[in-house]
Design a protein around this motif. Structure first.
Motif, PDB file in Angstrom:
ATOM      1  N   LEU A  26      -6.060  -8.427  -0.743  1.00 48.39           N
ATOM      2  CA  LEU A  26      -7.253  -9.203  -0.428  1.00 48.39           C
ATOM      3  C   LEU A  26      -7.443 -10.402  -1.361  1.00 48.39           C
ATOM      4  CD1 LEU A  26      -9.683  -6.280   0.454  1.00 48.39           C
ATOM      5  CD2 LEU A  26      -8.431  -7.779   2.007  1.00 48.39           C
ATOM      6  N   HIS A  79      -6.802 -16.102   8.681  1.00 49.51           N
ATOM      7  CA  HIS A  79      -6.232 -14.780   8.423  1.00 49.51           C
ATOM      8  C   HIS A  79      -6.856 -13.746   9.353  1.00 49.51           C
ATOM      9  CE1 HIS A  79      -4.995 -16.181   4.135  1.00 49.51           C
ATOM     10  NE2 HIS A  79      -4.208 -16.649   5.084  1.00 49.51           N
ATOM     11  N   TRP A 130      -2.207  -5.906   3.922  1.00 48.53           N
ATOM     12  CA  TRP A 130      -2.765  -7.105   3.295  1.00 48.53           C
ATOM     13  C   TRP A 130      -3.322  -6.772   1.920  1.00 48.53           C
ATOM     14  CZ3 TRP A 130      -3.064 -11.879   5.782  1.00 48.53           C
ATOM     15  CH2 TRP A 130      -2.787 -11.888   7.149  1.00 48.53           C
ATOM     16  N   PHE A 177      -5.747 -12.518   1.213  1.00 47.04           N
ATOM     17  CA  PHE A 177      -6.478 -12.563   2.483  1.00 47.04           C
ATOM     18  C   PHE A 177      -7.623 -13.566   2.404  1.00 47.04           C
ATOM     19  CE2 PHE A 177      -9.246 -10.950   5.895  1.00 47.04           C
ATOM     20  CZ  PHE A 177      -8.315 -10.870   6.916  1.00 47.04           C
TER      21      PHE A 177
END
Length: 72
Positions: free
Chosen positions: A16, A36, A14, A20
């Protein structure tokens, strides 16, 4: 790759900021996306590891993800 079924997913990486969560941590003001977190938990339950790749400060990220119970 050879023929047959593809390899199962084992790891999700991921980003961020703006992925995310909404916003940029270093600029303050992010909006955490609980869906998420739920995806990370669902993946973990299937044996799929999630990790992050980010230029953000580790301590700030760890604190935020711990706050939302997704660090571990």
């Amino acid at each position: 790759m050879g023929q047959g079924s593809p390899e199962p997913v084992r790891l999700v990486i991921w980003d961020l900021d703006e992925t995310f969560w909404k916003g940029t941590l270093s600029e303050g003001g992010i909006t955490f996306c609980p869906e998420h977190r739920d995806i990370v938990i669902a993946l973990a339950e299937r044996g799929i590891i999630s990790t992050i790749c980010s230029k953000n400060d580790l301590e700030a990220v760890r604190d935020l993800l711990n706050e939302h119970e997704v660090w571990d």
